[in-house]
Motif scaffolding. Structure first.
Motif, PDB file in Angstrom:
ATOM      1  N   GLY A   1       7.573 -12.824   1.489  1.00 37.68           N
ATOM      2  CA  GLY A   1       8.357 -12.022   2.413  1.00 37.68           C
ATOM      3  C   GLY A   1       7.468 -11.080   3.188  1.00 37.68           C
ATOM      4  N   VAL A   2       8.009  -9.903   3.497  1.00 39.26           N
ATOM      5  CA  VAL A   2       7.301  -8.924   4.328  1.00 39.26           C
ATOM      6  C   VAL A   2       7.282  -7.585   3.605  1.00 39.26           C
ATOM      7  N   LEU A   3       6.103  -6.977   3.506  1.00 36.94           N
ATOM      8  CA  LEU A   3       5.940  -5.704   2.816  1.00 36.94           C
ATOM      9  C   LEU A   3       6.142  -4.535   3.777  1.00 36.94           C
ATOM     10  N   VAL A   4       6.902  -3.547   3.344  1.00 35.71           N
ATOM     11  CA  VAL A   4       7.024  -2.288   4.080  1.00 35.71           C
ATOM     12  C   VAL A   4       5.881  -1.392   3.636  1.00 35.71           C
ATOM     13  N   GLU A   5       4.854  -1.279   4.474  1.00 38.01           N
ATOM     14  CA  GLU A   5       3.726  -0.411   4.125  1.00 38.01           C
ATOM     15  C   GLU A   5       4.066   1.053   4.355  1.00 38.01           C
ATOM     16  N   ASP A   6       4.815   1.311   5.442  1.00 35.79           N
ATOM     17  CA  ASP A   6       5.237   2.673   5.762  1.00 35.79           C
ATOM     18  C   ASP A   6       6.617   2.588   6.399  1.00 35.79           C
TER      19      ASP A   6
ATOM     20  N   LEU B   1      14.647   3.243   3.193  1.00 30.53           N
ATOM     21  CA  LEU B   1      13.509   2.373   2.919  1.00 30.53           C
ATOM     22  C   LEU B   1      12.369   3.174   2.281  1.00 30.53           C
ATOM     23  N   ARG B   2      11.561   2.492   1.460  1.00 33.43           N
ATOM     24  CA  ARG B   2      10.419   3.129   0.824  1.00 33.43           C
ATOM     25  C   ARG B   2       9.174   2.280   1.011  1.00 33.43           C
TER      26      ARG B   2
END
Length: 459
Positions: free
Chosen positions: A396-401, A411-412
């Motif tokens: 998937g896709v990582l939320v870095e910020d 979101l975190r």
């Protein structure tokens, strides 16, 4: 908690029992450790580090109306944190090793030698996980330096000296023995790894100092203690010198973050009960439970259920010890790994390599037209998995910020986006496009740790 470049070779010395003779005369007994201390202390330094912690901004700071009304509400001023620790000179050109928790994120570092010379220093390479940092002293040359000793040659019961600056009272030497080897999971904080245990008194301020043998060779960097009071209880831990050597090599090569060989596998220690079921004579080793498709172990023929007994000729009894053995072997090498496979024990060569950054992580930040602007996204690949310690099977896709708006929405950093408005997302580009295409509603399928849930919004 106790918490480049002229090339200088760091010599490893093979121990000889002749170096550790029992005193033969009264004069030798009276001298004690004096010759060793005189040789070692010039290369152990005091470190004074300073960093500025930014204050939290007022929640009304960007509001055109309330920003003036609540100008100072909820705001915190930047504060200065000072830390005191120790370090060890490992090169005549000013290469110094210390702990990450002493100098990590410091804005100003001052190093004071035993002869009162002082130097400014900068961080070349730092790694919070190993709690090690390599410094470069400015305009320093012809400095005293310690030799490193191969950590695998150290034995329980050897006499050792701990040198550092406990509680800021000044350089101090304490003595003890090596109490244990291959200690893992015993340090606190963010540190993970493999340690030498000693009963030589170690106290706050000793962090980053030297643990040396009776020949004056560095065998470890003092890093932590187990204590309820904060003082020494005779249970201290040092990071082995062999790992320090890899840090110095990478720092001299220009790396700013420590690069570990990537295993791409997960596993657990083999207990006595498990050994019986696996047909092994005794407990020990690591049984593989999962494997990434790009794992170098998979490329070498390993499979889940195989038991790894040794890496590079050294027994391993847990994942932390296995990763340590790979780290000290270094990148770009082929290491012999002893494995029990289909009831037979064999040695298999495994390439020590970095986690592949493929497919490209394609890090981007969503624009102003996105449903959630200002979110930094990266495509998950083996390099991202290794960097953020993600499960091997995740995609998937990582939320870095999450950005300001994303954080307010819940979101975190570290969240994984699995889908947007019912459509699976596999890369950052498609995730950004889906966020821009969202108009009336937004549904984010998120994985956070072991939890999966959906966040729903009206736009």
């Amino acid at each position: 908690m106790l918490k480049p470049f002229a090339i200088t070779l760091i010599a490893f010395s093979t121990p000889a029992w002749a170096d550790m003779q029992v005193p033969q005369a009264q004069s030798e007994i009276q001298m004690g450790f004096v010759p060793v201390v005189k040789a070692v202390t010039p290369a152990v330094v005091n470190i004074y580090a300073r960093r500025v912690i930014e204050g939290r901004a007022s929640p009304f700071a960007d509001d055109p109306f309330f920003g003036q009304l609540f100008q100072n509400f909820g705001a915190q001023r930047p504060r200065v944190e000072n830390s005191l620790g120790s370090g060890v000179i490992l090169g005549g050109d000013g290469i110094v090793v210390s702990n990450y928790h002493v100098v990590g994120q410091a804005t100003d570092i001052r190093v004071v030698l035993n002869d009162r010379r002082e130097y400014d220093a900068s961080v070349l390479l730092a790694d919070e996980e190993s709690d090690l940092a390599i410094l470069q002293l400015q305009d320093a040359e012809n400095l005293p330096a310690l030799d490193l000793r191969v950590s695998d040659s150290v034995e329980v019961g050897e006499l050792v000296l701990a040198v550092g600056n406990p509680f800021g009272v000044g350089q101090t030497v304490s003595s003890g023995i090596v109490s244990g080897l291959a200690r893992s999971g015993t340090a606190t904080g963010n540190t993970r790894g493999y340690f030498i245990q000693t009963d030589a008194p170690i106290n706050p301020g000793n962090s980053g100092g030297a643990l040396v043998d009776t020949a004056g060779r560095l065998i470890g960097i003092n890093t932590s203690i187990l204590s309820r009071s904060g003082g020494s209880n005779g249970i201290g831990f040092a990071i082995p010198a062999t790992l320090v050597d890899q840090f110095v090599k990478q720092a001299r090569a220009g790396e700013t973050r420590f690069q570990r060989p990537w295993a791409g596998v997960s596993g657990q220690p083999v207990t006595y009960d498990m050994a019986e079921g696996l047909g092994l004579m005794r407990g020990g080793g690591v049984i593989l439970s999962d494997m990434h498709p790009a794992s170098p172990f998979g490329a070498a023929g390993f499979e889940p259920g195989d038991v790894i007994l040794a890496v590079d000729g050294q027994e391993v009894n847990g994942p932390a010890e296995m990763i340590y053995r790979m780290s000290v072997a270094g990148l770009g090498t082929d290491v012999a790994v002893s494995v029990v496979k289909d009831g037979e024990t064999r040695d298999v060569a495994v390439a020590m390599q970095r986690a592949p950054d493929q497919p490209p992580r394609a890090t981007l930040t969503t624009g102003a037209r996105a449903a959630v602007p200002g979110v930094t996204l990266s495509t998950i690949n083996p390099a991202v998995i290794a960097e953020y310690d993600l499960p091997l099977t995740v995609s998937g896709v990582l939320v870095e910020d999450p950005g300001d708006i994303g954080a307010r929405a819940g979101l975190r950093a570290g969240d994984i986006l699995l889908g947007i408005n019912g459509a699976a997302v596999t890369d950052s580009t498609s995730a950004s496009a889906a966020l821009e295409a969202a108009t009336r509603r937004l549904a984010l399928d998120v994985q956070r740790g072991q939890r999966r849930f959906t966040m729903r919004f009206r736009l």
